[in-house]
Design a protein around this motif. Structure first.
Motif, mmCIF file in Angstrom:
data_model
loop_
_atom_site.group_PDB
_atom_site.id
_atom_site.type_symbol
_atom_site.label_atom_id
_atom_site.label_comp_id
_atom_site.label_asym_id
_atom_site.label_seq_id
_atom_site.Cartn_x
_atom_site.Cartn_y
_atom_site.Cartn_z
ATOM 1 N N ILE A 175 39.540 43.848 44.301
ATOM 2 C CA ILE A 175 38.759 42.693 43.865
ATOM 3 C C ILE A 175 39.765 41.559 43.648
ATOM 4 O O ILE A 175 40.925 41.828 43.337
ATOM 5 C CB ILE A 175 37.943 43.052 42.600
ATOM 6 N N GLU A 176 39.355 40.304 43.851
ATOM 7 C CA GLU A 176 40.309 39.202 43.810
ATOM 8 C C GLU A 176 40.931 39.023 42.424
ATOM 9 O O GLU A 176 40.438 39.552 41.429
ATOM 10 C CB GLU A 176 39.638 37.883 44.223
ATOM 11 N N GLY A 193 38.494 38.792 37.407
ATOM 12 C CA GLY A 193 39.103 39.493 38.539
ATOM 13 C C GLY A 193 39.893 40.697 38.109
ATOM 14 O O GLY A 193 39.570 41.339 37.101
ATOM 15 N N GLY A 194 40.931 40.984 38.851
ATOM 16 C CA GLY A 194 41.677 42.231 38.707
ATOM 17 C C GLY A 194 42.360 42.468 37.373
ATOM 18 O O GLY A 194 42.711 43.608 37.062
ATOM 19 N N ILE A 195 42.603 41.414 36.586
ATOM 20 C CA ILE A 195 43.138 41.603 35.228
ATOM 21 C C ILE A 195 42.006 41.300 34.255
ATOM 22 O O ILE A 195 41.398 40.234 34.312
ATOM 23 C CB ILE A 195 44.310 40.633 34.936
ATOM 24 N N GLU A 271 38.210 52.504 40.117
ATOM 25 C CA GLU A 271 37.830 53.060 41.414
ATOM 26 C C GLU A 271 36.685 52.250 42.030
ATOM 27 O O GLU A 271 36.686 51.955 43.233
ATOM 28 C CB GLU A 271 37.393 54.529 41.228
ATOM 29 N N ALA A 272 35.715 51.857 41.190
ATOM 30 C CA ALA A 272 34.570 51.091 41.691
ATOM 31 C C ALA A 272 35.025 49.747 42.263
ATOM 32 O O ALA A 272 34.559 49.328 43.324
ATOM 33 C CB ALA A 272 33.552 50.880 40.573
ATOM 34 N N ALA A 273 35.942 49.073 41.581
ATOM 35 C CA ALA A 273 36.449 47.779 42.070
ATOM 36 C C ALA A 273 37.148 47.960 43.413
ATOM 37 O O ALA A 273 36.968 47.174 44.346
ATOM 38 C CB ALA A 273 37.404 47.155 41.054
ATOM 39 N N ALA A 274 37.944 49.022 43.519
ATOM 40 C CA ALA A 274 38.683 49.262 44.763
ATOM 41 C C ALA A 274 37.731 49.525 45.932
ATOM 42 O O ALA A 274 38.031 49.196 47.066
ATOM 43 C CB ALA A 274 39.645 50.430 44.589
ATOM 44 N N GLY A 302 34.332 45.810 35.043
ATOM 45 C CA GLY A 302 32.905 45.692 35.333
ATOM 46 C C GLY A 302 32.435 44.249 35.322
ATOM 47 O O GLY A 302 31.512 43.881 36.051
ATOM 48 N N VAL A 303 33.097 43.400 34.532
ATOM 49 C CA VAL A 303 32.727 41.977 34.479
ATOM 50 C C VAL A 303 32.941 41.344 35.853
ATOM 51 O O VAL A 303 32.081 40.625 36.368
ATOM 52 C CB VAL A 303 33.559 41.234 33.406
ATOM 53 N N ALA A 304 34.106 41.628 36.469
ATOM 54 C CA ALA A 304 34.407 41.054 37.792
ATOM 55 C C ALA A 304 33.483 41.652 38.854
ATOM 56 O O ALA A 304 32.994 40.942 39.739
ATOM 57 C CB ALA A 304 35.870 41.302 38.154
#
Ligand code: TXA
Ligand code: MG
Length: 319
Positions: A175-176, A193-195, A271-274, A302-304
């Motif tokens: 995710i960006e 995003g990722g952080i 894992e879901a973001a990836a 989950g927010v991103a």
């Protein structure tokens, strides 16, 4: 062949191509980027043309480290602290552009601030070091489409418009980057995003969050519709429709969908973001009548994820 394996000869070829003002799709830890010399108007113009991106939407600058970033933008104490904590990594900071930065005006869309980050990917890092200067790189997709997390998806999504694609395997974050505006008095989250925002707040205290529909759009690219697959996607998974696919999350998958891809059976948000963009892309290509989505907790990454799903849904919300 347009796709080149990201080994030493491949990376050298990409550096030579970028030195000649070419553009190359390259892996980062978040998503694939379409990279070019950030100091060359000609090269940057090619990015905008290939992506069909409006000129008013500035690009993220990538450097090999904090020192190189300090030659381009002015750091304040909060930005320095965050750079030390999260770089290299998926945190982009918007900071005042230095007058003598040499960055193409087109890359920053004529703005006084620039978005900058140090990516955490060995291939991108070797490219940056080998090239020896900043690379402008938006996500390697056509404007408004899903960001690619695999080299094949760059090829499919950009219709051969990327001049070269360096294949460094799937992107691990998926995710960006998180975009944080630190140019004003109140640090403001422009894109989750990722952080996780909470991790940033642990370092510098409360940050302002803008909502996509509320405040005026501060990141020019944060338009409502974005990250959209061609297949209609809805938030919700009640009443499965004929030939509708399900983007699932967790173990309790509702029955009735002919096709299911599960972002994470064990409810793991990392894992879901990836998996998010690759799965959206897969379902999109399979030609279903629609894509339904299961709820994802609005916390941490989950927010991103929810932000991207909401944008992809274009307001289609059901039970
Ligand atoms: O993870 C990422 O950030 C990826 C990888 C390739 O680094 N890049 C990426 O770039 O997502 P892009 O261009 O797809 O999204 C960058 C966002 C856009 O919404 C743009 O409007 C915003 O950053 N942006 C860039 N410069 C800005 C600035 N000076 N002020 C506010 N927003 C800015
Ligand atoms: Mg993008």
């Amino acid at each position: 062949m347009l796709i080149t394996i990201a080994n030493k000869p491949g990376i050298d070829e990409a550096i030579a191509h970028i030195r000649r003002d070419g553009i190359a799709a390259v892996p980062t830890e978040t998503v694939y980027g379409l990279a070019a010399n950030a100091k060359s108007d000609i090269a940057v113009a090619k990015i905008f043309a290939a992506k069909r991106r409006p000129n008013f939407n500035p690009l993220i600058l990538h450097t090999s480290g904090l020192d190189a970033a300090r030659e381009i933008v002015e750091f304040n104490p909060a930005a320095l602290q965050l750079a030390q904590k999260f770089w290299p990594g998926p945190l982009t900071m918007v900071l005042p552009l230095k007058e003598n930065s040499g960055i193409s005006q087109l890359a920053v869309a004529g703005l006084e601030n620039a978005a900058i980050r140090v990516p955490n990917h060995p291939v991108m890092m070797e490219l940056l070091r080998g090239f020896g200067g900043p690379l402008a790189a938006p996500s390697a997709n056509l404007s408004g489409q899903i960001s690619p997390t695999r080299a094949e998806h760059v090829l499919e999504g950009m219709n051969y418009r990327a001049e070269m694609i360096l294949d460094g395997g799937p992107c691990l974050v998926g995710i960006e980057s998180t975009i944080l505006d630190l140019s004003g008095p109140a640090p403001t989250l422009l894109r989750p995003g990722g952080i996780e925002a909470e991790s940033v707040e642990k370092e510098i205290g409360a940050i302002r969050r803008i909502t996509a529909s509320g405040d005026k759009i501060l990141a020019p690219g944060m338009m409502e519709k974005h990250y959209a697959p061609k297949t209609p996607l809805r938030i919700g998974c009640g009443n499965p429709q004929a030939k509708e696919a399900l983007l699932a999350f967790g173990p309790d998958v509702p029955p009735g969908f002919p096709r299911v891809l599960n972002l994470s059976v064990s409810e793991n948000l990392t894992e879901a973001a990836a998996n998010l963009f690759a799965y959206m892309q897969n379902l999109d290509q399979e030609g279903h009548s629609g894509i339904a989505t299961m709820p994802i907790p609005e916390k941490g990454l989950g927010v991103a994820i929810n932000d991207r799903l909401r944008r992809a849904s274009c307001g289609r919300e059901t039970s």
